[in-house]
Design an enzyme around this catalytic site. Structure first.
Site, short mmCIF file in Angstrom:
data_model
loop_
_atom_site.label_atom_id
_atom_site.label_comp_id
_atom_site.label_asym_id
_atom_site.label_seq_id
_atom_site.Cartn_x
_atom_site.Cartn_y
_atom_site.Cartn_z
N ASP A 174 -9.91 -4.16 -4.97
CA ASP A 174 -9.26 -3.07 -4.43
C ASP A 174 -9.78 -1.69 -5.31
OD1 ASP A 174 -7.39 -1.02 -3.52
OD2 ASP A 174 -5.69 -2.26 -3.81
N SER A 234 0.80 -1.18 0.11
CA SER A 234 -0.05 0.01 -0.11
C SER A 234 1.00 1.25 0.17
CB SER A 234 -0.90 -0.13 1.23
OG SER A 234 -1.77 1.13 1.12
N HIS A 283 -8.14 -4.31 -0.84
CA HIS A 283 -6.70 -3.39 -0.77
C HIS A 283 -5.99 -4.05 0.54
CE1 HIS A 283 -3.89 -0.32 -1.15
NE2 HIS A 283 -3.93 -0.04 0.19
#
Length: 320
Positions: free
Chosen positions: A262, A158, A292
């Protein structure tokens, strides 16, 4: 959706530009296969090092372990290297590959806005280099006994994948010998722009990472006065006409992991396309479903990923 700060369980204190974090974040203590090391006392940064369960160091060089320099996620504003989900993910990587994982506890925004995390990444890269040179008075014995400095990787999840990406660009211009960077690994990389993508629009109220929350994360992380078309957020933007766009092609080898569940998937696919257009050798694992940062939470999907990661890491090519 509701106030994004309520979603994050945080309060922004604009006068001091600080964040009161009320988000419950369990931490995992050290065990015999992990240790914490101070990185930069002035910046209050540290490293959490993971090794696979073992009692004896390798006997020969071909049994030494690759070194993965890892950056955790959290929108640049949350979590640490000892946060349980990050700890468990890194431990699973160290055990499965097997490898040494150096997880960087970098400074968080807004108290330390970007490029602070990128600067901390450079500190971590130089620390690994110094370990390989044996320059530090208190050399880290695990790296000395187990680490193969010719097989180093930069990895992130991320926002940590964003840090890893920018760290890899900086690494190209650094003398890291004897450490050699063999590849870049990006799990659900966190990028953005002023222009919305189709996946942004389809899942505005995504329960895991709503659009308004992503916007707030960027507002807190980017330099004051910047927009989401800053180079730190939008990899298609060159910073002040610099050569950063040309530098991207020197990465050459990258593994990008993404999931169609995501809301950032369109940006991840755009990133792959941009990397390939600049000549980077890109391997991808982009799957239906998921969400995600799923690899940090779902052990079944993680198992499949670890096999693919192992294949990528055991490739003997190195880049810069």
């Amino acid at each position: 959706m509701a106030d994004p700060y309520e979603f994050l369980m945080c309060i922004h204190n604009p006068e001091e530009d600080t964040l009161t974090r009320n988000f419950p974040i369990p931490a995992t203590p050290l065990d015999q296969n992990t240790k914490d090391i101070s990185l930069n006392p002035d910046r209050k940064t540290s490293l959490r090092i993971f090794r696979p369960p073992t009692k004896e160091p390798p006997v020969t060089k071909n049994k030494l372990l690759p070194i993965i320099i890892y950056f955790h996620g959290g929108g640049f504003i949350l979590f640490n290297a000892d946060s349980t989900m990050n700890h468990d993910f890194c431990q699973s990587i160290a055990t499965h590959i097997p490898a040494l994982v150096v997880s960087v506890d970098y400074r968080l925004a807004p108290e330390n806005r970007l490029p602070a995390a990128y600067d901390d990444a450079v500190d971590a890269l130089n620390w690994v280099k110094d370990q390989g040179l044996g320059k530090l008075n208190n050399s880290e014995v695990w790296l000395k006994e187990y680490g193969d400095f010719s097989k180093c990787f930069i990895m992130g999840c991320s926002s940590g994948a964003n840090v890893a990406y920018h760290a890899s660009l900086r690494a190209i211009e650094m003398d890291l010998e004897p450490a050699k960077i063999n590849g870049l690994i990006l799990h659900c990389p966190f990028f953005g722009s002023l222009e919305r993508t189709e996946s942004d629009s389809k899942v505005i109220n995504n329960q895991d990472l709503p659009l308004a929350v992503r916007d707030v994360m960027w507002e807190l992380a980017l330099p004051l006065g910047s927009t989401r078309d800053h180079v730190y957020c939008n990899p298609n933007i060159d910073h002040d006409g610099s050569s950063s766009g040309n530098m991207v092609g020197l990465i050459e080898r990258c593994f990008v992991v993404g999931f169609y569940g995501d809301p950032l998937i369109d940006r991840q696919i755009q990133l792959v396309k941009m990397l390939e257009e600049k000549g980077v050798k890109v391997e991808t694992w982009i799957e239906q479903g998921g969400y995600h940062g799923v690899l940090c939470f779902d052990p079944m999907i993680r198992e499949t990923f670890l096999e693919k990661l192992k294949h990528f890491i055991l490739n003997d090519e190195f880049i810069y």
